[in-house]
Motif scaffolding. Structure first.
Motif, PDB file in Angstrom:
ATOM      1  N   GLY A 186       9.073  12.300 -62.944  1.00  0.00           N
ATOM      2  CA  GLY A 186       9.065  12.083 -61.497  1.00  0.00           C
ATOM      3  C   GLY A 186      10.395  11.620 -60.944  1.00  0.00           C
ATOM      4  O   GLY A 186      10.454  11.012 -59.872  1.00  0.00           O
ATOM      5  N   CYS A 187      11.493  11.905 -61.645  1.00  0.00           N
ATOM      6  CA  CYS A 187      12.829  11.484 -61.193  1.00  0.00           C
ATOM      7  C   CYS A 187      13.189  12.160 -59.871  1.00  0.00           C
ATOM      8  O   CYS A 187      12.735  13.268 -59.577  1.00  0.00           O
ATOM      9  CB  CYS A 187      13.891  11.875 -62.228  1.00  0.00           C
ATOM     10  N   VAL A 188      14.070  11.497 -59.101  1.00  0.00           N
ATOM     11  CA  VAL A 188      14.613  12.078 -57.868  1.00  0.00           C
ATOM     12  C   VAL A 188      15.079  13.506 -58.131  1.00  0.00           C
ATOM     13  O   VAL A 188      14.766  14.433 -57.376  1.00  0.00           O
ATOM     14  CB  VAL A 188      15.797  11.214 -57.339  1.00  0.00           C
ATOM     15  N   GLY A 217      19.763   9.638 -59.317  1.00  0.00           N
ATOM     16  CA  GLY A 217      19.013  10.871 -59.601  1.00  0.00           C
ATOM     17  C   GLY A 217      17.886  10.668 -60.597  1.00  0.00           C
ATOM     18  O   GLY A 217      16.981  11.500 -60.694  1.00  0.00           O
ATOM     19  N   HIS A 218      17.943   9.563 -61.342  1.00  0.00           N
ATOM     20  CA  HIS A 218      16.876   9.319 -62.314  1.00  0.00           C
ATOM     21  C   HIS A 218      16.081   8.067 -61.984  1.00  0.00           C
ATOM     22  O   HIS A 218      15.414   7.507 -62.845  1.00  0.00           O
ATOM     23  CB  HIS A 218      17.449   9.345 -63.738  1.00  0.00           C
ATOM     24  N   ASN A 219      16.129   7.654 -60.716  1.00  0.00           N
ATOM     25  CA  ASN A 219      15.130   6.697 -60.217  1.00  0.00           C
ATOM     26  C   ASN A 219      13.797   7.435 -60.115  1.00  0.00           C
ATOM     27  O   ASN A 219      13.776   8.640 -59.843  1.00  0.00           O
ATOM     28  CB  ASN A 219      15.487   6.231 -58.802  1.00  0.00           C
ATOM     29  N   PRO A 225       7.899  15.914 -65.826  1.00  0.00           N
ATOM     30  CA  PRO A 225       8.824  15.407 -66.843  1.00  0.00           C
ATOM     31  C   PRO A 225      10.275  15.855 -66.608  1.00  0.00           C
ATOM     32  O   PRO A 225      10.521  16.977 -66.182  1.00  0.00           O
ATOM     33  CB  PRO A 225       8.306  16.020 -68.149  1.00  0.00           C
ATOM     34  N   CYS A 226      11.204  14.943 -66.896  1.00  0.00           N
ATOM     35  CA  CYS A 226      12.642  15.198 -66.714  1.00  0.00           C
ATOM     36  C   CYS A 226      13.302  15.250 -68.090  1.00  0.00           C
ATOM     37  O   CYS A 226      12.816  14.632 -69.041  1.00  0.00           O
ATOM     38  CB  CYS A 226      13.225  14.060 -65.885  1.00  0.00           C
ATOM     39  N   TYR A 227      14.449  15.918 -68.186  1.00  0.00           N
ATOM     40  CA  TYR A 227      15.161  15.990 -69.475  1.00  0.00           C
ATOM     41  C   TYR A 227      15.559  14.603 -69.973  1.00  0.00           C
ATOM     42  O   TYR A 227      15.786  14.392 -71.151  1.00  0.00           O
ATOM     43  CB  TYR A 227      16.403  16.888 -69.354  1.00  0.00           C
ATOM     44  N   CYS A 228      15.646  13.617 -69.057  1.00  0.00           N
ATOM     45  CA  CYS A 228      16.098  12.268 -69.437  1.00  0.00           C
ATOM     46  C   CYS A 228      15.014  11.500 -70.189  1.00  0.00           C
ATOM     47  O   CYS A 228      15.258  10.400 -70.671  1.00  0.00           O
ATOM     48  CB  CYS A 228      16.542  11.496 -68.196  1.00  0.00           C
ATOM     49  N   GLY A 229      13.808  12.072 -70.256  1.00  0.00           N
ATOM     50  CA  GLY A 229      12.728  11.390 -70.982  1.00  0.00           C
ATOM     51  C   GLY A 229      11.759  10.684 -70.049  1.00  0.00           C
ATOM     52  O   GLY A 229      10.676  10.280 -70.460  1.00  0.00           O
TER      53      GLY A 229
HETATM   54 ZN   LIG Z   1      15.392  11.927 -65.140  1.00  0.00          ZN
END
Ligand SMILES: [Zn+2]
Length: 309
Positions: free
Chosen positions: A190-192, A173-175, A183-187
């Motif tokens: 463009g994450c899946v 999910g974070h590829n 932007p994603c919460y993971c930092g």
């Molecule tokens: Zn992510």
């Protein structure tokens, strides 16, 4: 008395969610052999120590019903145990993050604990007693996908969860998938998850149409063919789902993929979505069975029990 030392001993598991903790004791016949099943509130809003005490209360209930306490207990959590640090990460009940939960629970209960996140438990449960066991009993490599509020995954090989060196095995999910996800919460960006999760598809629809709709309604409009923005949203899902899943197949070439989560209920995932996967894999045909799960919400607690099998 040692009770988990042979294959026929009942398996004890707990699914620790944000609002409730559910305990189960499974006999050797799995689904047909549930010896205990009950729940207590997690009370995550009362903090970490409170959660630990609720687990203790639940285990006491299980012990009272069963008349013994096992050597081992599996716990399904909303986050991951960092194998390097020994602490939790990525839990949506934030008070668990950074806590040495495995060690703390082992000390509190005086038994050995196995911890895995909900995607891993989902994959394990479907492999051991769900759709994989029913329809693909010879499968060795099983990839479980969660596509819902978030996007995650779990990898099971020969009926055991692969956590990985850093505890991130299966976290497709974070590829990176596409810059349009933002932007994603993971930092990262463009994450899946930022492209094909339910909330992000809803955001995309809103950006296109100016109307706020939930996924269910967007899908209904897509089925009717009455709303070009809904069509665009589901077509976007199908395109990017194929692209994202092709990466998993090219690396693992699993024997079966099981798709869970709300977005996974969309039927087109298994038809047009499948064609989209086929377009992007490194092969001229796609043999991989991609199927719906069988266990529903129970996968977490069943998977927790099988962590100690
Ligand atoms: Zn992510």
């Amino acid at each position: 008395m040692s009770t988990t030392s042979n294959n026929s001993s009942p398996l004890w598991g707990i699914d620790l969610g944000g609002t409730k903790a559910e305990g189960i004791v499974l006999g050797p016949d799995g689904l047909k052999d549930i010896r205990f099943r009950d729940r207590v509130p997690t009370g995550a809003e009362n903090g970490y120590d409170f959660i630990l005490n609720q687990i203790k209360t639940l285990v006491s209930l299980m012990e009272k019903k069963m008349g013994y306490r096992p050597d081992k207990l599996g716990i399904c959590t909303p986050g991951t145990l960092d194998p390097g640090l020994g602490t939790m990460k990525g839990c949506n009940s934030e008070c668990m993050n950074g806590q040495p939960m495995k060690t703390d629970i082992e000390r509190l209960l005086g038994l050995e604990i196995e911890i895995a996140n909900d995607a891993n438990c989902f994959a394990l449960a479907e492999a051991r007693m769900g759709v994989v066991k029913e329809k693909f009993p010879n499968a060795k490599v099983v990839f479980g996908v969660i596509m819902g509020t978030g996007v995650g995954g779990g990898l099971v090989v020969n009926n055991h969860v692969i956590n990985g060196l850093q505890g991130i095995a299966g976290e497709w999910g974070h590829n990176f998938l596409d810059a349009s996800g933002g932007p994603c919460y993971c930092g990262k960006s463009g994450c899946v998850e930022k492209v094909i999760s339910g909330p992000d598809l809803e955001k995309f629809y809103f950006k296109e149409s100016g109307t706020k709709l939930v996924m269910k309604d967007i899908y209904e409009r897509y089925r009717k063919g009455s709303d070009p923005h809904a069509t665009k949203t589901i077509e976007r899902l199908i395109h990017f789902y194929g692209l994202a899943l092709s990466v998993i197949i090219n690396i693992l070439d699993p024997d079966v993929i099981v798709i869970g989560g709300g977005v996974g209920n969309i039927d087109e995932i298994y038809t047009e979505g499948r064609a989209s996967v086929e377009k992007y894999i490194f092969n001229h045909r796609l043999d991989t069975p991609i199927v719906k799960p069988m266990l529903g919400d129970s996968a977490g607690v069943f998977g927790a029990a099988y962590l100690v099998a």
